[in-house]
Design a protein around this motif. Structure first.
Motif, PDB file in Angstrom:
ATOM      1  N   LEU A   1       7.547  -0.507  -2.870  1.00  0.00           N
ATOM      2  CA  LEU A   1       8.847  -0.138  -3.422  1.00  0.00           C
ATOM      3  C   LEU A   1       9.845  -1.251  -3.143  1.00  0.00           C
ATOM      4  CD1 LEU A   1       8.808   3.613  -2.329  1.00  0.00           C
ATOM      5  CD2 LEU A   1       8.225   2.658  -4.574  1.00  0.00           C
ATOM      6  N   GLU A   2      11.025  -1.131  -3.705  1.00  0.00           N
ATOM      7  CA  GLU A   2      11.991  -2.229  -3.635  1.00  0.00           C
ATOM      8  C   GLU A   2      12.340  -2.608  -2.200  1.00  0.00           C
ATOM      9  OE1 GLU A   2      16.414  -3.448  -5.394  1.00  0.00           O
ATOM     10  OE2 GLU A   2      15.649  -1.409  -5.625  1.00  0.00           O
ATOM     11  N   LYS A   3      12.494  -1.607  -1.310  1.00  0.00           N
ATOM     12  CA  LYS A   3      12.949  -1.897   0.045  1.00  0.00           C
ATOM     13  C   LYS A   3      11.982  -1.423   1.122  1.00  0.00           C
ATOM     14  CE  LYS A   3      17.835  -1.732  -1.252  1.00  0.00           C
ATOM     15  NZ  LYS A   3      19.160  -1.076  -1.031  1.00  0.00           N
ATOM     16  N   GLU A   4      10.833  -0.930   0.700  1.00  0.00           N
ATOM     17  CA  GLU A   4       9.884  -0.438   1.702  1.00  0.00           C
ATOM     18  C   GLU A   4       8.469  -0.439   1.158  1.00  0.00           C
ATOM     19  OE1 GLU A   4      11.739   3.390   2.209  1.00  0.00           O
ATOM     20  OE2 GLU A   4      10.161   4.391   1.054  1.00  0.00           O
ATOM     21  N   LEU A   5       7.528  -0.416   2.088  1.00  0.00           N
ATOM     22  CA  LEU A   5       6.116  -0.282   1.754  1.00  0.00           C
ATOM     23  C   LEU A   5       5.668   1.081   2.263  1.00  0.00           C
ATOM     24  CD1 LEU A   5       3.490  -1.612   0.695  1.00  0.00           C
ATOM     25  CD2 LEU A   5       3.096  -2.454   3.003  1.00  0.00           C
ATOM     26  N   GLN A   6       5.258   1.926   1.353  1.00  0.00           N
ATOM     27  CA  GLN A   6       4.867   3.294   1.680  1.00  0.00           C
ATOM     28  C   GLN A   6       3.354   3.422   1.542  1.00  0.00           C
ATOM     29  OE1 GLN A   6       5.843   7.211   2.755  1.00  0.00           O
ATOM     30  NE2 GLN A   6       7.444   5.809   2.101  1.00  0.00           N
ATOM     31  N   VAL A   7       2.727   4.155   2.463  1.00  0.00           N
ATOM     32  CA  VAL A   7       1.288   4.394   2.372  1.00  0.00           C
ATOM     33  C   VAL A   7       1.035   5.896   2.455  1.00  0.00           C
ATOM     34  CG1 VAL A   7      -0.994   3.901   3.317  1.00  0.00           C
ATOM     35  CG2 VAL A   7       0.829   2.205   3.546  1.00  0.00           C
ATOM     36  N   ILE A   8       0.319   6.417   1.468  1.00  0.00           N
ATOM     37  CA  ILE A   8      -0.123   7.818   1.487  1.00  0.00           C
ATOM     38  C   ILE A   8      -1.617   7.821   1.772  1.00  0.00           C
ATOM     39  CG2 ILE A   8      -0.425   9.903   0.102  1.00  0.00           C
ATOM     40  CD1 ILE A   8       2.057   9.146  -1.450  1.00  0.00           C
ATOM     41  N   VAL A   9      -2.042   8.676   2.688  1.00  0.00           N
ATOM     42  CA  VAL A   9      -3.438   8.673   3.150  1.00  0.00           C
ATOM     43  C   VAL A   9      -4.014  10.082   3.111  1.00  0.00           C
ATOM     44  CG1 VAL A   9      -5.007   8.111   5.025  1.00  0.00           C
ATOM     45  CG2 VAL A   9      -2.948   6.757   4.692  1.00  0.00           C
ATOM     46  N   LYS A  10      -5.239  10.158   2.647  1.00  0.00           N
ATOM     47  CA  LYS A  10      -6.002  11.401   2.735  1.00  0.00           C
ATOM     48  C   LYS A  10      -7.212  11.161   3.625  1.00  0.00           C
ATOM     49  CE  LYS A  10      -7.796  15.434   2.000  1.00  0.00           C
ATOM     50  NZ  LYS A  10      -7.259  16.632   2.687  1.00  0.00           N
ATOM     51  N   ILE A  11      -7.197  11.786   4.809  1.00  0.00           N
ATOM     52  CA  ILE A  11      -8.316  11.747   5.750  1.00  0.00           C
ATOM     53  C   ILE A  11      -9.034  13.088   5.654  1.00  0.00           C
ATOM     54  CG2 ILE A  11      -8.964  11.575   8.197  1.00  0.00           C
ATOM     55  CD1 ILE A  11      -6.505   9.822   8.607  1.00  0.00           C
TER      56      ILE A  11
END
Length: 907
Positions: free
Chosen positions: A586-596
């Protein structure tokens, strides 16, 4: 457009047309009202550092391929109506559509009084065409319906060609209004009539129109087949105006479909014929199309030269202005502000000479956008002296006039577009209430006039405005609506940009991608620090939808069918040892969504700008190919590891996960995740790794236990003309390793490796593996993504017919062992994803860069030995093959083993 129409571009002369009823609060709006902007509006706008994301200058591609009103309407008729009809044709062909409507209406009345039904029908069909140019769809429909009703009552032999002409125009109206199947049926009927009448140019026009209808429905191969028929038909025709126009139509169609070289050849042939016939109108139109072709191929100097020749040669004010506007767009793109300033007054003077039409309204809107872009770019370049001749008032005046003129024409679509742009000016100065009011007005008009390509931009603009005013729920609803509209518009955006709205062209990265990303950012922020699994699931699906849209845009056709996937089913039940990660830039952040497995969706964030992320990724990608830069690679890849995996490394260790599946975003796709470093070891030393272009496209299923049959093909030497690619002398060793692993192989090497032989072999036998040891290149440009065979190159767009020709048997695995991503292309791996999807293989293994072919042979042998055992997944087989190289003293640098990536089904 490929149908019979005229170029629609810019004009400003006012012609009074009956005004339609408007909402009460706008009924008394005047030009002065729009110019009574608050003082701080005018002052603030001088300091703008960026302009709203807006549509490009209209008609930049494919608008010169029109055929004139059919000459059959120039029948020898009584003096007065004949004179009116001829006058209407002249007005139409010069772009004065509103006046043409008035004159043609008079001709209609004359023919009605004289009771000449056949001539009345022909005139009504032309009236419908003129109405279409004004966006007056109901009047256009009424006129063409009346024309066809009259013709149905006439003797068939007498009205044959006039009937075909009216059907031509009806098909154009149907396609413009989104009725592609009906348009196709109409044009197929038209083709039959033209063949019956032995009208070859009419047959050509019908075939081109059918190709347009097929393409608008996403049937790319059928569209190409029709165009090939056109090409064959034209060869037998003598030089004529009809032939040069048809060739130009064909060239423009090929341009939209991405066959740039063939398009250029056809357009040049059109120009030669036009010059031979000394038709200045067609010379100008063909030059203009050639300029568009050069522009598409990013040859800006050649494009500008063609546009300048167009202005010098064409007698049409419409095409002159269009060429100037396209020229201006290139100057703005290259930030040549001094030239822009000198060019703008010329365009403005030409613009004022054009008659009122929808095109002139769009002209004023788009010129205002250009002025804003120029001002913004000049201020950023700290060269304000270049822009002294223009003020904010210029943009406001153009937009206010555009709104008034659209109302005088009763054109709701044009009014919506102008209102959106004026709302955008208010948005830039922070006048949220005024901007929101204008935006809602435009949205209501766009929705009521069935203009989804404008509707979504207004919904997007409304979402931005509501977010700026802290109305998060309202903003989310607006963004959701914009995404839904984009989904409904999917085919039109990537396949049929010139049909839905000939005036608005889309740039995916500026006009579509930000809607998805900003929507995702807004959804994530709405969690307010408390993870919400429903929101995370919505975000995950939206990112997958973006991946799908990117591939659609890459192929210029909506050829992919995504299916919603229940993530809990895929991971918890079917793949309990695999974790799936969605990194989102994203413009001002790095987001990570995880499914474990057996855990709810979770997310974590790194506060870092997209610019910083991309800067590091570019450096890392450059160092990865250097075997001596291992220390630097470890340092840089550890930083990426910290972003993507550090927050959950302990959870992964406890969960029993042995495979990581990444759905990568943006420039992350250019990197091999196997090379990420945790400070002690590489990720490949702990996990098998796979990439997915989205679970919507590839539902993971285990490899069916069966004998492995591989078709292997390769080139030891590059074909003539590709000397920049090195020899691949270890190919025979590579193929021997596959055979020694116990895989049944059929090989095509060097002279036997031709596209036709490859297709023939795949069609004749059931191979579950296709292994190609040949150079190839992946790029973010469709035309630059290919593999090499003995005769030259095979483009990725041909992969669907090439690898799916064997009927019901699906290729389980496609291996591209000597390919590379295009140098300097930050989105090059988009082409790799496209190749994987286009081939239709369940899994694809490819190299991100060209590596030592002896180490390739070693990796390939190890991979197939492991796969042949039948006890492990494809991801694990790749994993073990990479570990063998990593343990080898000559190949332990990441540049050797990390280049290989597995895309798609990891099982």
């Amino acid at each position: 457009m490929l149908m019979a129409k005229t170029t629609r571009i810019f004009g400003a002369n006012s012609i009074k047309v009956k005004r339609q009823k408007q909402p009460e609060r706008w009924e008394k709006t005047t030009l002065a009202h729009f110019l009574r902007l608050p003082l701080y509006f005018l002052i603030t706008l001088l300091c703008i550092l960026g302009s709203p994301v807006l549509a490009k200058v209209p008609g930049s591609i494919n608008s010169s391929s029109q055929l004139p009103i059919n000459s059959l309407t120039s029948l020898a008729v009584a003096a007065d109506p004949a004179s009116l009809l001829q006058q209407g044709k002249v007005l139409y062909n010069t772009g004065n559509f509103a006046k043409a409507v008035e004159v043609l209406q008079q001709a209609v009345q004359e023919y009605k009084q004289q009771g000449k039904s056949l001539r009345l029908a022909a005139t009504l069909s032309n009236l419908s065409l003129a109405y279409q140019q004004l966006g007056a769809w109901s009047q256009a429909q009424q006129a063409i319906t009346e024309s066809l009703n009259l013709l149905n009552g006439q003797d068939e032999n007498q009205n044959l060609q006039i009937f075909a002409q009216s059907l031509d125009i009806q098909g154009r109206l149907q396609l413009t209004r989104g009725q592609a199947e009906a348009a196709l049926a109409t044009w197929q009927h038209t083709e039959e009539i033209y063949r019956q009448a032995d009208n070859k140019s009419g047959v050509v026009r019908s075939l081109i129109n059918q190709a347009q209808a097929w393409r608008s429905q996403g049937f790319y191969p059928r569209a190409v087949k029709k165009l090939e028929e056109v090409s064959q038909t034209l060869k037998s025709q003598p030089d004529s105006i009809e032939k040069t126009v048809s060739l130009r139509s064909l060239g423009d169609a090929l341009l939209v479909l991405g066959d740039f070289e063939k398009s250029r050849q056809v357009l040049e042939e059109s120009l030669v014929i036009a010059r031979h016939l000394q038709s200045s109108a067609d010379i100008g139109a063909s030059l203009f199309s050639l300029g568009n072709n050069a522009c598409k191929q990013q040859d800006k100097l050649k494009a500008i030269a063609y546009y300048q020749q167009t202005v010098a040669a064409s007698p049409s004010p419409l095409i002159k202005v269009q060429a100037q506007l396209n020229h201006l767009g290139l100057l703005i793109e290259d930030q040549q502000w001094a030239k822009v300033q000198a060019f703008l007054p010329l365009i403005e003077s030409q613009l004022k000479q054009l008659p009122l039409s929808r095109a002139s309204i769009y002209a004023q809107v788009n010129l205002s956008q250009s002025l804003t872009k120029v001002k913004s770019g000049v201020l950023q370049a700290s060269s304000q002296n270049y822009y002294s001749g223009f003020s904010t008032k210029d943009s406001a005046v153009l937009l206010a006039r555009a709104i008034q003129q659209s109302r005088s024409l009763g054109d709701k679509r044009a009014e919506a577009y102008a209102l959106k742009s004026l709302g955008g000016l208010y948005e830039e100065t922070g006048q949220w209430s005024e901007a929101q009011d204008l935006t809602r007005q435009g949205l209501a008009l766009a929705q009521s006039s069935n203009a989804p390509e404008i509707t979504y931009t207004l919904e997007w603009q409304l979402g931005r405005l509501l977010r700026a005013q802290k109305d998060i729920n309202g903003a989310i609803a607006a963004y959701d609506a914009a995404v839904d509209t984009l989904q409904s518009l999917r085919k039109d955006l990537v396949v049929n940009k010139d049909v839905v709205n000939q005036d608005v062209q889309f740039n995916f990265r500026d006009s579509v991608e930000p809607v998805y990303r900003q929507s995702v950012e807004l959804l994530l922020k709405s969690q307010q620090g408390k993870p919400n699994e429903k929101i995370l699931e919505k975000v995950r699906q939206r990112i997958e939808a973006l991946q799908l849209a990117e591939l659609d845009d890459f192929f210029r056709e909506a050829c992919l069918q995504g299916q919603r996937v229940a993530l809990d089913q895929v991971v918890d039940q079917d793949n309990p040892t695999a974790a799936i990660l969605y990194p989102i830039i994203l413009e001002k952040e790095l987001q990570v969504i995880v499914k474990i497995p057996k855990q709810p969706l979770q997310s974590y964030t790194t506060q870092i700008s997209s610019t910083e992320v991309e800067k590091l990724l570019v450096k890392l990608r450059k160092n990865l190919v250097n075997p001596t830069a291992t220390k630097t690679v470890q340092s840089q890849s550890q930083q990426v590891y910290n972003w993507l995996l550090k927050p959950i490394e302990s959870q992964l260790q406890k969960s029993g996960v042995d495979t990581l599946v990444f759905v990568l975003d943006g420039p992350l796709r250019n990197l091999p995740m196997a090379a990420l470093y945790d400070g002690k070891q590489y990720l490949v030393q702990r996990y098998a790794i796979a990439l997915s272009v989205g679970l919507q496209l590839l539902d993971p299923k285990p490899l069916v236990k069966q004998q492995l049959r591989a078709l292997t093909a390769g080139l030891t030497q590059p074909p003539p003309g590709f000397s920049n690619f090195a020899p691949l002398l270890a190919i025979k060793s590579e193929f021997d390793g596959i055979s020694k692993a116990g895989v049944s192989t059929t090989s095509l090497i060097d002279g036997d490796f031709k596209k036709k032989n490859l297709e023939s072999e795949i069609g004749a036998a059931s191979f579950n593996i296709v292994h190609l040891a040949t150079h190839g290149q992946f790029s973010s440009r469709l035309e630059d993504t290919f593999i090499l065979d003995f005769d030259g190159q095979i483009n990725v767009k041909d992969f669907d017919t090439l690898f799916r020709s064997q009927g019901k048997t699906i290729v389980e695995l496609l291996v591209l062992s000597a390919c590379q991503t295009a140098t300097g292309d930050s989105r090059a791996a988009l082409g790799l994803a496209g190749a994987a999807v286009r081939a239709g293989a369940r899994s694809t293994i490819a190299s991100l860069w060209q590596i030592d072919d002896e180490s390739t042979a070693m990796f390939v042998s190890a991979f197939y030995r492991e796969l042949k055992s039948g006890k492990i997944t494809k991801a694990e087989a790749v994993h073990r093959g990479q570990l063998q190289l990593l343990k080898h003293p000559n190949y332990n640098a990441p540049s050797f083993w990390s280049a290989y990536v597995l895309i798609g089904n990891w099982l």
